[in-house]
Design an enzyme around this catalytic site. Structure first.
Site, PDB file in Angstrom:
ATOM      1  N   HIS A 131       0.828  -1.210   0.000  1.00  0.00           N
ATOM      2  CA  HIS A 131       0.000   0.000   0.000  1.00  0.00           C
ATOM      3  C   HIS A 131       0.863   1.260   0.000  1.00  0.00           C
ATOM      4  O   HIS A 131       0.513   2.255  -0.639  1.00  0.00           O
ATOM      5  CB  HIS A 131      -0.975   0.049   1.175  1.00  0.00           C
ATOM      6  CG  HIS A 131      -1.860   1.252   1.068  1.00  0.00           C
ATOM      7  ND1 HIS A 131      -2.944   1.285   0.224  1.00  0.00           N
ATOM      8  CD2 HIS A 131      -1.767   2.498   1.604  1.00  0.00           C
ATOM      9  CE1 HIS A 131      -3.483   2.499   0.264  1.00  0.00           C
ATOM     10  NE2 HIS A 131      -2.786   3.246   1.096  1.00  0.00           N
ATOM     11  N   ASP A 173       0.617   4.178  -2.694  1.00  0.00           N
ATOM     12  CA  ASP A 173       0.597   5.612  -2.373  1.00  0.00           C
ATOM     13  C   ASP A 173       1.679   6.358  -3.155  1.00  0.00           C
ATOM     14  O   ASP A 173       1.438   7.432  -3.706  1.00  0.00           O
ATOM     15  CB  ASP A 173       0.875   5.832  -0.872  1.00  0.00           C
ATOM     16  CG  ASP A 173      -0.381   5.744  -0.021  1.00  0.00           C
ATOM     17  OD1 ASP A 173      -1.501   5.769  -0.572  1.00  0.00           O
ATOM     18  OD2 ASP A 173      -0.233   5.659   1.214  1.00  0.00           O
ATOM     19  N   HIS A 180       3.742  10.732   2.149  1.00  0.00           N
ATOM     20  CA  HIS A 180       3.280  11.755   1.204  1.00  0.00           C
ATOM     21  C   HIS A 180       4.172  12.998   1.211  1.00  0.00           C
ATOM     22  O   HIS A 180       4.495  13.548   0.158  1.00  0.00           O
ATOM     23  CB  HIS A 180       1.844  12.153   1.525  1.00  0.00           C
ATOM     24  CG  HIS A 180       0.895  10.996   1.526  1.00  0.00           C
ATOM     25  ND1 HIS A 180       0.695  10.200   0.413  1.00  0.00           N
ATOM     26  CD2 HIS A 180       0.102  10.483   2.490  1.00  0.00           C
ATOM     27  CE1 HIS A 180      -0.189   9.262   0.712  1.00  0.00           C
ATOM     28  NE2 HIS A 180      -0.557   9.405   1.958  1.00  0.00           N
TER      29      HIS A 180
END
Length: 306
Positions: free
Chosen positions: A240, A244, A267
């Site tokens: 995951h 992302d 992020h």
């Protein structure tokens, strides 16, 4: 020529409804075709007049637990899973309409967005696909975390996570993905976002994760996964994070030809990496392929699986 590596958009408009992960409000999402060289543009139709935000690294504002595009007071949050699906299916141009400040979370993975894109169909366009080809290494390393981009004829990601948690530590902590031999749809798209019960109260006090539930995230207490049913794949946590990263990197506005390597990145660090790349003109160039024979196999193979 017919053999050029071309830009792609959607065949028709598709829509869905879901809940915003952080806002907790219902959102209607519509994905629409767009012309060549348009890029991925997010359109807020709940404001008057309607306003657009173009996907680019410099537009990423808030990176607390999601990538948020901002233009002054206008925001569209939690764009990374949709961007990941658009990247994986090679969609260069689309309009993403929402009637709320957040993309719906769906099941916490990119699988629903892949389903929607399949329903829309893909249309090849006349213009050549424009890559950002990384020519020299760019790295960001604040503290113990790190992320880097280096030259690679194709698209490769290597992601290592390190959570001091029993449920995570027993799973694959590292993934290596080469778009030439890993199917985004089959191997990457279904990996769900994850979080910890211990963080929920703190997040909610900050107005985050208000829409989070066992339906759209893997949730863990101190020792175990609370969701009924097992993980979707043994390395779902690390995968995951790679999902992302694929979405975060596609916020550049163009597909990358690069090797991405990350340790505990997220992020904020992914965006810092893109900004550093853009601020180093000598480290990249735009590249198109007039002949598929000279293009990396990664993309044409990706789409044959898609």
């Amino acid at each position: 020529t017919l053999t050029m590596l071309r830009q792609r958009t959607l065949g028709q408009t598709v829509s869905a409804r879901g809940i915003g992960l952080h806002s907790g409000v219902p959102v209607t999402l519509s994905l629409k075709p767009a012309p060549s060289d348009h890029g991925i543009v997010f359109r807020r139709i709940d404001v008057a007049p309607v306003r657009d935000i173009r996907s680019r690294a410099a537009a990423v504002g808030d990176t607390r637990l999601a990538s948020t595009l901002s233009d002054g007071d206008l925001k569209v949050a939690t764009v990374e899973h949709l961007m990941s699906a658009l990247s994986g299916l090679g969609i260069d141009n689309a309009i993403v309409e929402v009637d709320a400040p957040e993309i719906p979370i769906m099941d916490g993975s990119a699988a629903t967005f892949v389903y929607l894109l399949h329903a829309a169909g893909v249309e090849e366009q006349r213009a050549p696909k424009r890559f950002v080809e990384v020519l020299s290494c760019i790295e960001v390393r604040p503290g113990e975390k790190g992320a880097r981009l280096g030259p690679f004829f194709g698209f490769r990601l290597e992601f290592t996570i390190d959570f001091n948690h029993a449920a995570v530590d027993t799973t694959g902590q590292q993934v290596a993905i080469d778009f030439a031999d890993t199917s985004f749809v089959d191997d990457i798209a279904r990996a769900r976002t994850f979080g910890f019960v211990s963080d929920v109260d703190l997040l909610r006090s900050k107005g985050l994760a208000l829409g989070g539930s066992l339906d759209n995230a893997i949730v863990m207490d101190e020792v175990r996964v609370l969701n009924a049913g097992a993980l979707r794949q043994p390395n779902e946590f690390a995968m995951h994070k790679a999902l992302d990263a694929i979405g975060d990197l596609y916020l550049l506005g163009n597909p990358l030809m690069a090797r991405y390597t990350a340790y505990k990145s997220g992020h904020a660090l992914n965006n810092l990496l893109l900004r550093k790349l853009m601020e180093t003109p000598s480290a990249w160039r735009e590249r198109t392929f007039e002949d598929l024979e000279h293009a990396p196999v990664a993309w044409s193979r990706q789409w044959s699986w898609a």
